[in-house]
Design a protein around this motif. Sequence first.
Motif, PDB file in Angstrom:
ATOM      1  N   MET A   1      -6.326 -37.294  -8.273  1.00 55.57           N
ATOM      2  CA  MET A   1      -6.925 -38.406  -7.555  1.00 55.57           C
ATOM      3  C   MET A   1      -7.781 -39.228  -8.499  1.00 55.57           C
ATOM      4  N   LEU A   2      -7.420 -40.518  -8.614  1.00 59.53           N
ATOM      5  CA  LEU A   2      -8.167 -41.446  -9.454  1.00 59.53           C
ATOM      6  C   LEU A   2      -8.565 -42.656  -8.615  1.00 59.53           C
ATOM      7  N   HIS A   3      -9.557 -43.383  -9.079  1.00 57.50           N
ATOM      8  CA  HIS A   3      -9.980 -44.612  -8.396  1.00 57.50           C
ATOM      9  C   HIS A   3     -10.046 -45.782  -9.382  1.00 57.50           C
ATOM     10  N   TYR A   4     -11.165 -45.837 -10.115  1.00 57.55           N
ATOM     11  CA  TYR A   4     -11.380 -46.945 -11.047  1.00 57.55           C
ATOM     12  C   TYR A   4     -11.222 -46.449 -12.486  1.00 57.55           C
ATOM     13  N   VAL A   5     -10.666 -47.300 -13.362  1.00 55.92           N
ATOM     14  CA  VAL A   5     -10.534 -46.961 -14.784  1.00 55.92           C
ATOM     15  C   VAL A   5     -11.056 -48.149 -15.573  1.00 55.92           C
ATOM     16  N   SER A   6     -12.296 -48.034 -16.068  1.00 58.30           N
ATOM     17  CA  SER A   6     -12.887 -49.177 -16.759  1.00 58.30           C
ATOM     18  C   SER A   6     -13.994 -48.721 -17.713  1.00 58.30           C
ATOM     19  N   ASP A   7     -14.143 -49.455 -18.832  1.00 58.51           N
ATOM     20  CA  ASP A   7     -15.235 -49.172 -19.777  1.00 58.51           C
ATOM     21  C   ASP A   7     -16.425 -50.099 -19.534  1.00 58.51           C
TER      22      ASP A   7
ATOM     23  N   GLU B   1     -19.784 -51.266 -18.522  1.00 57.04           N
ATOM     24  CA  GLU B   1     -21.020 -50.488 -18.320  1.00 57.04           C
ATOM     25  C   GLU B   1     -21.523 -50.565 -16.875  1.00 57.04           C
ATOM     26  N   LYS B   2     -21.249 -51.705 -16.228  1.00 60.92           N
ATOM     27  CA  LYS B   2     -21.730 -51.897 -14.847  1.00 60.92           C
ATOM     28  C   LYS B   2     -21.066 -50.901 -13.889  1.00 60.92           C
ATOM     29  N   LEU B   3     -19.950 -50.361 -14.321  1.00 64.19           N
ATOM     30  CA  LEU B   3     -19.220 -49.443 -13.441  1.00 64.19           C
ATOM     31  C   LEU B   3     -19.623 -47.973 -13.621  1.00 64.19           C
ATOM     32  N   THR B   4     -20.534 -47.699 -14.571  1.00 71.52           N
ATOM     33  CA  THR B   4     -20.932 -46.294 -14.765  1.00 71.52           C
ATOM     34  C   THR B   4     -21.608 -45.752 -13.502  1.00 71.52           C
ATOM     35  N   GLU B   5     -22.245 -46.643 -12.726  1.00 71.90           N
ATOM     36  CA  GLU B   5     -22.885 -46.183 -11.479  1.00 71.90           C
ATOM     37  C   GLU B   5     -21.839 -45.724 -10.441  1.00 71.90           C
ATOM     38  N   HIS B   6     -20.584 -46.032 -10.690  1.00 77.18           N
ATOM     39  CA  HIS B   6     -19.528 -45.605  -9.765  1.00 77.18           C
ATOM     40  C   HIS B   6     -18.937 -44.243 -10.143  1.00 77.18           C
ATOM     41  N   GLU B   7     -19.514 -43.594 -11.143  1.00 76.02           N
ATOM     42  CA  GLU B   7     -19.032 -42.250 -11.497  1.00 76.02           C
ATOM     43  C   GLU B   7     -19.337 -41.303 -10.344  1.00 76.02           C
ATOM     44  N   PRO B   8     -18.555 -40.330 -10.067  1.00 78.62           N
ATOM     45  CA  PRO B   8     -17.349 -39.917 -10.792  1.00 78.62           C
ATOM     46  C   PRO B   8     -16.090 -40.736 -10.448  1.00 78.62           C
ATOM     47  N   TRP B   9     -16.233 -41.771  -9.583  1.00 76.98           N
ATOM     48  CA  TRP B   9     -15.027 -42.519  -9.159  1.00 76.98           C
ATOM     49  C   TRP B   9     -14.499 -43.420 -10.271  1.00 76.98           C
ATOM     50  N   ASN B  10     -15.393 -43.819 -11.187  1.00 75.62           N
ATOM     51  CA  ASN B  10     -14.899 -44.588 -12.333  1.00 75.62           C
ATOM     52  C   ASN B  10     -14.740 -43.653 -13.526  1.00 75.62           C
ATOM     53  N   ILE B  11     -13.629 -43.790 -14.226  1.00 76.60           N
ATOM     54  CA  ILE B  11     -13.465 -43.045 -15.472  1.00 76.60           C
ATOM     55  C   ILE B  11     -13.233 -44.042 -16.608  1.00 76.60           C
ATOM     56  N   THR B  12     -13.567 -43.612 -17.820  1.00 77.94           N
ATOM     57  CA  THR B  12     -13.383 -44.483 -18.980  1.00 77.94           C
ATOM     58  C   THR B  12     -11.901 -44.508 -19.365  1.00 77.94           C
TER      59      THR B  12
END
Length: 253
Positions: free
Chosen positions: A1-7, A9-20
Amino acid sequence: MLHYVSDDEKLTEHEPWNITTAAFDQLLNYLEAEGYHTVTFEDIERGNRYEKEIIITFDDCPKHLWDYAIPELQKRNMKAVFYLLGGHIGGYNYWNTESGLSRIDLMDAEQIAKLSEVGMEVGSHGYHHVMMEELNVEEATEQITKSKEKLEGIINKEILSIVYPYGSLPPKYNMLVPQAGYKYGLSVYTPWESKYAIRRWLYDNTDTLSTLKEKLSSNYGLYRSFADKWRIWKPALLRAMYKKYSKLKSAFK
Ligand SMILES: [Zn+2]
């Protein structure tokens, strides 16, 4: 299960749903090296099966998946299933922003059609991002049928599966979901697995090659069949133990 894939920095608050993108690469590199085939529900329906197979799923489906994740899958001849909200096509992650997290734009109709054109599978994530267990049968039916119709209108193809938002199972799901025409329903944690309550596991930035290996093992499947039940039983057991302890305590006063 994955959601967001982005580097971003504004998306780090979406961890664990965002991965690098590096974490995403680690996953794909591992699957490739171990000889896994990425399959879709259409493959399963057609009997295209492999000894080592995996279904990669994306929930919510932001526009930004077209920047890195999708081209990377295409480069490697890999496929995934993308779950979209029928009522928020070209919209945004309103359920996240309502709790103070930053806005992420979701794919529009053109991008959804393109997913299907390039050989990816499109699935339904319901109409709105709601806890389906809180709905009555009529409301749940509306959520699961409306989104299917809407997405099928865009891709001109049958939608085979649904992912329940938050992994929250709708009432009478073993009856309602096939009645709506779905072949599969996906949850996250589920004490009793069925075709309409398929367990999934999260891959996030904290995963390493060894946790990945573990999660792909048959032992992990067995572990989850117990652990997911324990998640349900734990509160009830603790309540029962507390009651017993309180009784004992008063008996010895
Ligand atoms: Zn979601």
